[in-house]
Design an enzyme around this catalytic site. Structure first.
Site, PDB file in Angstrom:
ATOM      1  N   ASP A  86       0.870  -1.172   0.000  1.00  0.00           N
ATOM      2  CA  ASP A  86       0.000   0.000   0.000  1.00  0.00           C
ATOM      3  C   ASP A  86       0.913   1.230   0.000  1.00  0.00           C
ATOM      4  OD1 ASP A  86      -2.277   1.697   0.478  1.00  0.00           O
ATOM      5  OD2 ASP A  86      -1.706   1.726   2.596  1.00  0.00           O
ATOM      6  N   ASP A  88      -0.304   5.027   0.839  1.00  0.00           N
ATOM      7  CA  ASP A  88      -0.631   6.007   1.876  1.00  0.00           C
ATOM      8  C   ASP A  88      -0.573   5.383   3.268  1.00  0.00           C
ATOM      9  OD1 ASP A  88      -1.061   7.829  -0.133  1.00  0.00           O
ATOM     10  OD2 ASP A  88      -3.227   7.554  -0.169  1.00  0.00           O
TER      11      ASP A  88
END
Length: 292
Positions: A86, A88
């Site tokens: 991922d 963020d």
């Protein structure tokens, strides 16, 4: 007292760590849970307080039972053909859409929607559309934002990616964020553009905001699972690992998807996601050590 404790923090300690502990522990404990500069504590009434508090890693280990990997988890981690990150609050310290919204003057309202999306309490596509509709960023605002607020890379991530690359492990970025904001991060980390799965902001020729590309799999709930399943189908990876902080990352562990989900809680520690993870880490150095 709280103000006195805050004044004793190491000045450059990331403020985001307060946020990731806030949902799990009382504010007074969160504020007192970091290492204090020893020179400020000598002959200080705060000395007893400092000696009694725990580090974030110790606090997490008492709250969750998965901060130490099992033998099976370590074997999967070490044998991974591909690792998907991922972006963020994992590869980067910030939530990109929140930062862009703040730059455009709508930070608080958008951050509330982000929190709901990351805990899985609303469908991701609903939260994404709602957030963008609050501030409708123009192309010029996006360019100004990228110039004035470059992404902040999480400590230790570059070393981990280099270590994975040395083991011939393929690295991907799979994000519900936007490709225009993620490509500079990928370039910095040496990740090919074709290894990015992310959303795309759409603009009219005039630069006016048009929307987002709903055809991207990560624009909707379950999209990261779809992206991971596609990767496995195309590249025939034997072992694939997903690393992230949110409910959408946890979803990637589906049949035909990720074999292992590692929750990174070094920026945001979401209790439900952390508890469901195969392995909870607060520091990327732990993942590097696990590769030894």
């Amino acid at each position: 007292m709280a103000e006195m404790i805050r004044a004793c923090f190491i000045p450059n300690y990331p403020s985001s760590h307060h946020q990731r502990l806030g949902s799990l522990f009382p504010p007074a404990i969160v504020k007192a849970s970091y290492k204090f500069p020893s020179w400020k504590l000598s002959n200080s009434p705060l000395k007893l307080v400092a000696s009694s508090v725990q580090s974030p890693k110790t606090m997490a280990s008492t709250q969750f039972g998965n901060t130490l990997p099992s033998k099976d988890v370590l074997e999967i981690w070490r044998s991974a053909d591909a690792v998907c990150f991922d972006v963020d609050s994992t590869v980067c310290l910030d939530e990109g859409i929140d930062e862009l919204a703040d730059f455009c003057g709508a930070g608080e309202a958008v951050a509330e929607w982000t929190a709901r999306a990351m805990t899985g309490s609303v469908p991701f596509e609903e939260a994404l559309a709602a957030r963008l509709s609050i501030f409708n960023p123009s192309l010029s605002q996006l360019h100004n934002f990228l110039e004035k607020r470059p992404p902040r890379i999480s400590p230790g991530i570059q070393g981990l990616i280099e270590k994975l690359r040395s083991k011939k492990t393929e690295v991907y970025l799979i994000s519900g964020g936007f490709r225009q904001m993620i490509e500079p991060v990928a370039a910095h980390l040496g990740i090919p553009r074709e290894n990015i799965y992310a959303n795309r902001l759409l603009f009219r020729s005039s630069g006016e905001f048009l929307g987002f590309d709903a055809e991207e799999p990560t624009s909707r709930s379950g999209g990261k699972a779809t992206a991971v399943q596609n990767l496995r189908a195309v590249h025939k990876y034997g072992t694939l690992v997903m690393i992230g902080d949110g409910a959408t990352d946890l979803e990637a562990k589906q049949p035909g998807g990720a074999d292992l989900f590692i929750c990174y809680g070094g920026v945001q520690l979401r209790a439900a996601v952390a508890a469901a993870a195969d392995w909870l880490v607060l520091d990327f150095e732990d993942l590097c050590a696990g590769l030894e």
